[in-house]
Write a protein that holds these residues in place. Structure first.
Motif, mmCIF file in Angstrom:
data_model
loop_
_atom_site.group_PDB
_atom_site.id
_atom_site.type_symbol
_atom_site.label_atom_id
_atom_site.label_comp_id
_atom_site.label_asym_id
_atom_site.label_seq_id
_atom_site.Cartn_x
_atom_site.Cartn_y
_atom_site.Cartn_z
ATOM 1 N N PHE A 27 -17.793 20.992 -50.210
ATOM 2 C CA PHE A 27 -16.940 19.866 -50.544
ATOM 3 C C PHE A 27 -15.583 20.007 -49.855
ATOM 4 C CE2 PHE A 27 -14.113 17.565 -53.470
ATOM 5 C CZ PHE A 27 -14.747 16.338 -53.420
ATOM 6 N N VAL B 172 -18.450 5.461 -52.898
ATOM 7 C CA VAL B 172 -17.468 5.465 -51.814
ATOM 8 C C VAL B 172 -16.372 6.470 -52.091
ATOM 9 C CG1 VAL B 172 -15.729 4.107 -50.619
ATOM 10 C CG2 VAL B 172 -17.927 3.084 -51.217
ATOM 11 N N ARG B 173 -15.870 6.423 -53.329
ATOM 12 C CA ARG B 173 -14.790 7.333 -53.679
ATOM 13 C C ARG B 173 -15.230 8.789 -53.500
ATOM 14 N NH1 ARG B 173 -10.308 5.400 -56.461
ATOM 15 N NH2 ARG B 173 -10.393 3.180 -56.917
ATOM 16 N N LEU B 174 -16.465 9.069 -53.939
ATOM 17 C CA LEU B 174 -16.952 10.434 -53.791
ATOM 18 C C LEU B 174 -17.051 10.805 -52.321
ATOM 19 C CD1 LEU B 174 -19.618 10.500 -56.635
ATOM 20 C CD2 LEU B 174 -17.620 11.977 -56.487
ATOM 21 N N ALA B 175 -17.537 9.840 -51.519
ATOM 22 C CA ALA B 175 -17.658 10.107 -50.092
ATOM 23 C C ALA B 175 -16.295 10.312 -49.454
ATOM 24 C CB ALA B 175 -18.389 8.956 -49.411
ATOM 25 N N LEU B 176 -15.267 9.703 -50.035
ATOM 26 C CA LEU B 176 -13.937 9.811 -49.461
ATOM 27 C C LEU B 176 -13.185 11.023 -50.002
ATOM 28 C CD1 LEU B 176 -12.830 6.091 -49.506
ATOM 29 C CD2 LEU B 176 -13.586 7.444 -47.557
ATOM 30 N N GLY B 177 -13.863 11.830 -50.828
ATOM 31 C CA GLY B 177 -13.209 13.054 -51.253
ATOM 32 C C GLY B 177 -12.881 13.142 -52.718
ATOM 33 N N ALA B 178 -13.252 12.126 -53.512
ATOM 34 C CA ALA B 178 -12.981 12.226 -54.935
ATOM 35 C C ALA B 178 -13.835 13.338 -55.529
ATOM 36 C CB ALA B 178 -13.302 10.902 -55.631
ATOM 37 N N GLN B 179 -13.278 14.029 -56.513
ATOM 38 C CA GLN B 179 -14.041 15.074 -57.171
ATOM 39 C C GLN B 179 -14.553 14.556 -58.501
ATOM 40 O OE1 GLN B 179 -10.944 18.012 -56.830
ATOM 41 N NE2 GLN B 179 -12.368 19.387 -55.822
ATOM 42 N N TYR C 118 -6.776 11.831 -52.975
ATOM 43 C CA TYR C 118 -7.729 12.869 -53.368
ATOM 44 C C TYR C 118 -7.437 14.206 -52.688
ATOM 45 C CZ TYR C 118 -10.473 9.196 -55.550
ATOM 46 O OH TYR C 118 -10.883 8.176 -56.341
ATOM 47 N N ARG C 119 -6.425 14.215 -51.851
ATOM 48 C CA ARG C 119 -6.113 15.471 -51.156
ATOM 49 C C ARG C 119 -4.766 16.007 -51.572
ATOM 50 N NH1 ARG C 119 -9.783 12.818 -48.397
ATOM 51 N NH2 ARG C 119 -11.300 13.931 -47.106
ATOM 52 N N LEU D 118 -12.649 -0.952 -51.308
ATOM 53 C CA LEU D 118 -12.649 -1.244 -52.740
ATOM 54 C C LEU D 118 -11.979 -2.593 -52.973
ATOM 55 C CD1 LEU D 118 -12.006 2.260 -54.260
ATOM 56 C CD2 LEU D 118 -14.091 1.187 -53.410
ATOM 57 N N MET E 109 -25.067 9.378 -51.663
ATOM 58 C CA MET E 109 -26.157 9.012 -50.743
ATOM 59 C C MET E 109 -26.910 7.806 -51.252
ATOM 60 S SD MET E 109 -27.612 11.739 -48.546
ATOM 61 C CE MET E 109 -29.235 11.655 -49.221
ATOM 62 N N ARG F 200 -21.447 1.632 -56.526
ATOM 63 C CA ARG F 200 -21.148 1.724 -55.107
ATOM 64 C C ARG F 200 -19.717 2.201 -54.871
ATOM 65 N NH1 ARG F 200 -22.904 -2.681 -50.858
ATOM 66 N NH2 ARG F 200 -22.499 -4.075 -52.597
ATOM 67 N N GLU F 201 -18.816 1.615 -55.642
ATOM 68 C CA GLU F 201 -17.417 2.015 -55.488
ATOM 69 C C GLU F 201 -17.257 3.505 -55.759
ATOM 70 O OE1 GLU F 201 -14.484 -0.085 -57.817
ATOM 71 O OE2 GLU F 201 -13.244 1.713 -57.965
ATOM 72 N N LYS G 246 -13.937 17.587 -47.061
ATOM 73 C CA LYS G 246 -12.654 16.965 -47.280
ATOM 74 C C LYS G 246 -11.703 17.234 -46.111
ATOM 75 C CE LYS G 246 -10.204 17.350 -51.432
ATOM 76 N NZ LYS G 246 -10.132 17.416 -52.908
ATOM 77 N N ASP H 135 -12.017 13.470 -60.826
ATOM 78 C CA ASP H 135 -11.366 12.210 -60.470
ATOM 79 C C ASP H 135 -12.166 11.033 -61.015
ATOM 80 O OD1 ASP H 135 -9.256 13.380 -58.996
ATOM 81 O OD2 ASP H 135 -10.651 13.720 -57.322
ATOM 82 N N HIS I 262 -23.026 15.162 -47.511
ATOM 83 C CA HIS I 262 -23.305 14.443 -48.751
ATOM 84 C C HIS I 262 -24.574 14.959 -49.379
ATOM 85 C CE1 HIS I 262 -20.880 10.754 -47.307
ATOM 86 N NE2 HIS I 262 -20.124 11.631 -47.959
#
Ligand SMILES: Nc1ncnc2c1ncn2[C@@H]1O[C@H](COP(=O)(O)OP(=O)(O)O)[C@@H](O)[C@H]1O
Ligand SMILES: [Mg+2]
Lengths: 822, 220
Positions: free
Chosen positions: B78, A732-739, B110-111, B95, A816, A728-729, B82, A742, B54
């Motif tokens: 993506f 979330v990170r991916l949803a927040l823009g992590a690639q 991440y940016r 988290l 998702m 889940r974490e 972003k 990352d 997504h």
């Protein structure tokens, strides 16, 4: 915690425990994947350790197969230069035997060979021992057939009797029940078989495999000899007399002898040791412990892995435990349940491990040698079984107790509120699981470096410059029986014919004779004094190894000349004896000047100066791992000092093994009754001399790979668990823009940090293992930093790979799906 | 700002294809505050994930800020996401191991925003949301309302022009829910486009427009 532990252990033995065991079995059956991995890990860990313990047991712990073995002692002589394990001269032995009251029997023995000529068959050699009549009473074993010899036969002229070992009787005489009373042709005379010893007497630990025993039969002249020390002496303590008391008595006797015969006995003493310990090779002993220690590392890694698996399992069961607790289960009951599972696993794993041991013992035994016997039997006995059982119990507790303890610490309301993921103490468990991984990597590094250092050291040892050339050389030994070759002239004549004959064989380039071969060391050493220098205290003179050689020895070996010259035939008739020494001796005693022309002598025979005529390169002994630096080596001419035991060295243009038959035939043409022993290419002797070490190297490599694999599995499991817990974490990170990178980095960092810390801590172990090896095997080239560096790279690369798999999976998390699981 | 034309989402299930969304055509203008409503299972989250980029396995056309999303490759989508979109989750998804401050910092990290700049941005937002005092606390030390406040702050921190919120008040008391709605209202007034999924008619009143879904089809 201790009292809980005690309670838990006590209840293990109670009736409800049976119920727990059954439940544990059922739950293990339900998770076959976990059970299989756990059993495999356990079987390997326990099996390897039990196998190593079996070797240790066989070599060092097993009691000797003699009557009341604890009462048996080995009697050594001590010397001024700190030597503690010297042999005795016959006259001194006779005095010790006559005067000692604390020992019931005292026997002397020498290991020898008998030339045996069965009618109508080629002569062969029997491995024998000449023993005084006390030998059999000391050991207290009666013969299986016939009788042993007594004092009446232990005299010159009446000594034509022999007692056979069981294996000799079986292999040479087809277990002939009528063997007693038969005459055998031994060393050119007829010898009567008196008896056959039982199978248990065939124990190679003390004196190697023995085919037969004959009386020592000291001559009257021999019984006056106090200067020639060659006897091994053993005895049996009187019941009730301690080792110390016996030691004190024999020391007193020895002190009286030293006063009575100062020329030979001054400054020598007595050193008593339990007989079982006397046959031990200290190098092998420490190496065996070292190996057992490394096997222990494998087991510890296995335990850490199992504990981690158990933690993961308990995490899944946290809710179940919470419900049970809510329904009234006590903490003790919860611990017991979890522990029962570990113990059931350990027991099954231990059983499998024991089966594995049977197999590995065979595999290992066939590659090990003991006292010249080509393989080692490693039977599991009760001690081995006990060890395996203790190890199993230890293992079960080691990997089961902590997880069980933590699993039982449930906070009911918390666990039930948090839902399926609710592992209480999850954070504490995480910490422990990481700590275990760190420990695994530290241990794995110790294993890898131990194996790496040893294998690399052995490789460099085996390929080092010996100072002489072993390639294309064939060696063999002869034992000239005294009856036929009793005089120096007879021996000289034989050498002469032998050298001529061998030199004429097609393909033979050079031939030499010597009393010692440069494999494990020169067997004989003498004290010496240097002309014109101040004398050291009597008995404190330096020792030099002596090899008595023929003229062609140096060229045949390819041993380079540094200065002066080597022997010429004319040196044989010169009035002064001449000697050749090695570089080390020249540098040590004549630094900055030439050693040629200088003279040395034996301290008790100062009239006979030996002139140094040349300096040759140091001989490195090909299979001697305990001699770090070359000692003082000297050579003398065999034509001046003939010997009944002589080795042949042939250098050939052909492959050396092709010459073996020709050599045997050539000897038979000179004397058909004379067996040739140990015909082998020099390279083969070296290889088999290092076979135990090569086997050990392979074993250590196996340990190291297993350790590496287990550590990799361990870190994989923990990181995969980390990823599963954090899906889940990660979503979330991916949803927040992590690639993707990352996420990869996040996961890899988790694992790699653990591996790095473990490796860092393991460096201390690397250092310690290096030091340990250097002290155990001083002749092995010192561990190289490059070896350490490459095993570290291997370990970290493995860690990276093991973490890469779960990291990949984490980077493929679909935000998702991960987020939808609300 | 957003134009959907005949968007559909199919799950190939054992019993045959299952249409989670069918024939969705929808325009959302800059400055809109849209509430998506509908029964459980009607496809609201599915739609929101498509809007939030997504999900990429759908049919139809989707234009976001002039970019034809259905023609973009993964990398471009993506980047678009972003740059322009912020997400608020029903169960906050803060988290657990990170403090409030660190949680807010994640999107910035991440940016590729330099540390110094991040610091000032996070402090600004902490200030604006009145949670400066909580910045060193862990999520478990906050109430649900406070956690969602942080969740919204986190969605906003990278200054997106579109905020997507999937039942942002679903786990909150009505008082706390109202707080969040007021916040949305204010953000909307400052120019942020907001699309929220909600079950509550009251929450929907904060918005400017309602889209109703039933069995994957728009019904008004
Ligand atoms: N991975 C999936 N596979 C199959 N069906 C799915 C999947 N995800 C969602 N669905 C179905 O799609 C429909 C819409 O789901 P969703 O958008 O989550 O509804 P909601 O309106 O409650 O947010 C539901 O009927 C759901 O069961
Ligand atoms: Mg939904």
């Amino acid at each position: 915690m201790i009292s809980d532990l005690r309670l838990a252990l006590r209840s293990l033995l109670s009736a409800p425990m049976l119920h727990d065991l059954r439940r544990a079995l059922r739950s293990l059956r339900k998770t076959p994947g976990f059970t299989a991995i756990a059993l495999l890990t356990l079987a390997l860990g326990i099996g390897l350790n039990t196998s190593m313990f079996s070797v240790l047991n066989t070599l060092f712990l097993r009691t000797l197969p003699y009557a009341d073995p604890d009462g048996l002692v080995r009697v050594y002589r001590t010397g001024l230069r700190g030597q503690t394990q010297l042999p005795h001269a016959p006259a001194n032995f006779a005095d010790l035997r006559a005067q000692s009251r604390s020992l019931t029997h005292l026997a002397a023995l020498t290991v020898t060979r008998y030339n045996f000529a069965p009618p109508g068959q080629p002569a062969l050699l029997l491995r024998g021992m000449n023993v005084t009549a006390d030998f059999f009473p000391v050991l207290g074993i009666s013969p299986a057939l016939g009788r042993v010899f007594g004092a009446e036969e232990d005299q010159p002229g009446r000594d034509r009797v022999i007692v056979l070992s069981h294996s000799c009787w079986l292999t040479r005489f087809g277990a002939d029940p009528a063997i007693v009373g038969r005459d055998l042709r031994l060393d050119g005379e007829n010898v009567t078989v008196l008896g056959v010893m039982p199978p248990r007497f065939d124990d190679a630990r003390l004196w190697g495999p023995v085919d037969a025993w004959r009386p020592m039969a000291f001559s009257a002249e021999n019984l006056q000899n106090r200067g020639g020390n060659f006897l091994t002496v053993i005895g049996r303590r009187k019941p009730g007399v301690t080792l110390n008391a016996a030691q004190a008595e024999l020391s007193a006797i020895s002190a009286r002898l030293a006063i009575a015969y100062p020329a030979t006995n001054a400054l020598t003493g007595i050193n008593l040791m339990p007989l079982a310990r006397s046959g031990e090779d200290p190098t092998i002993r420490t190496l065996t412990w070292f190996t057992l220690g490394l096997a222990g590392c494998v087991l510890l890694i296995a335990c850490a892995n199992l504990a981690n698996l158990q933690f993961a399992r308990n995490l899944l069961r946290a809710r179940e435990n919470a419900v049970r607790a809510a329904l009234g289960a006590t903490r003790l009951q919860l611990i017991r349940h979890s522990l029962a599972e570990s113990l059931v696993l350990a027991l099954c794993g231990g059983g499998l491990g024991l089966l594995l041991t049977l197999w590995t013992n065979d595999a290992l035994g066939s590659r090990l040698q003991l006292n010249g016997r080509a393989s080692l039997e490693i039977p599991p006995d009760f001690r081995v079984l006990g060890f395996a059982f203790a190890l199993t119990a230890f293992t079960g507790l080691a990997f089961g107790l902590l997880p069980a303890w933590l699993a039982a610490r449930v906070d009911v309301s918390d666990a039930l509120k948090q839902g399926t993921r609710g592992g209480t103490g999850g954070r504490a468990q995480d910490g422990i699981r990481r700590t275990l991984i760190v420990a695994e990597f530290a241990l794995a590094l110790v294993l890898l470096s131990g194996a790496g250092f040893f294998i690399r050291g052995l490789e460099r040892f085996a390929t080092r410059d010996l100072g002489w050339r072993a390639e294309q050389a064939l060696t063999a030994s002869l034992n000239l029986p005294a009856r036929k070759y009793g005089t120096d002239d007879a021996q000289r004549a034989f050498y002469d014919r032998l050298e001529t004959r061998l030199g004429a064989l097609p393909g033979v380039e050079r031939v030499a004779l010597a009393t010692s071969l440069p494999f494990s060391g020169y067997t004989w050493s003498q004290r010496f004094v240097v002309e014109g220098r101040a004398d050291p205290a009597p008995g404190a003179e330096p020792l030099r190894a002596v090899n008595v050689v023929s003229v062609g020895f140096f060229e045949t070996l390819g041993l380079g000349l540094v200065e002066g010259r080597t022997f010429a035939p004319s040196d044989a008739t010169n009035s002064d004896a001449r000697t050749v020494i090695n570089e080390t001796m020249a540098k040590e005693y004549w630094p900055g000047e030439s050693a040629v022309g200088k003279r040395i002598a034996h301290p008790s025979n100062r009239a006979a100066w030996q002139e140094i005529i040349g300096v040759v390169r140091d001989v490195r002994f090909a299979t001697n791992v305990s001699e770090a630096r070359p000692r003082l080596q000297t050579y003398r001419m065999i034509t001046r000092e003939p010997d009944s035991r002589v080795s042949i060295i042939v250098r050939s243009a052909l492959p050396p093994e092709a010459l073996a038959d020709a050599l045997r035939r050539a000897v038979a043409e000179i004397d058909p009754d004379l067996p040739v022993q140990d015909i082998r290419p020099a390279l083969q002797t070296i290889e088999s001399g290092l076979a135990n070490f090569a086997a050990l190297g392979a074993l250590l490599a196996g340990f190291a790979l297993l350790g590496l694999l287990l550590a990799a599995l361990g870190i994989y499991g923990v990181i995969a668990g980390f990823v599963a817990q954090r899906t889940r974490e990660i979503g979330v990170r991916l949803a927040l823009g992590a690639q993707v990178r990352d996420v990869l980095r996040l996961v890899l960092r988790q694992g790699f940090t653990l591996a790095l810390i473990g490796t860092g801590l393991g460096l201390f172990g690397v250092f310690a293992v290096g030091r340990l090896l250097a002290s155990m095997l001083p002749a092995l080239p010192a561990p190289e930093p490059a070896t350490a560096a490459s095993v570290i790279v291997l370990l970290l690369a493995t860690a990276l790979l093991a973490c890469w798999l779960p990291a990949r999976r984490a980077s493929k998390v679909d935000p998702m799906v991960a987020l939808r699981s609300e | 700002m957003i134009t959907l034309r005949n968007v559909e989402k199919v799950y190939p299930l054992k019993g045959g294809p299952f249409y989670a969304l069918r024939n969705i055509s929808l325009t959302i203008n800059e400055g809109d505050f849209v509430s998506i409503m509908g029964n459980s299972g009607s496809g609201k989250s599915t739609l929101l994930h498509i809007l939030g980029l997504h999900d990429s396995a759908w049919g139809g056309e989707y234009t976001l800020l002039g970019e034809a999303v259905h023609k973009l490759d993964k990398k471009r989508r993506f980047e678009l996401q972003k740059k322009h979109i912020g997400f608020v989750f029903q169960s906050y998804h803060l988290l657990d191991d990170l403090t409030v401050y660190e949680n807010l910092e994640i999107p910035l990290s991440y940016r590729d925003i330099p540390k110094k700049e991040r610091e000032s941005v996070v402090c600004d937002v902490l200030d604006k949301f009145g949670i400066v005092a909580k910045k060193d606390l862990y999520p478990s030390q906050l109430s649900g309302g406070q956690q969602q406040l942080v969740g919204v702050a986190r969605a906003l921190i990278a200054k997106p022009s579109l905020i997507l919120a999937d039942e942002p008040t679903g786990n909150l008391h009505s008082d706390q829910g109202r707080e969040i709605m007021k916040l949305f209202k204010q953000l909307n007034a400052e120019g942020t486009t907001i699309v929220q999924v909600t079950h509550s008619a009251e929450n929907a009143t904060y918005g400017t427009r309602i889209v109703r879904l039933a069995d994957g089809v728009m019904v008004g």
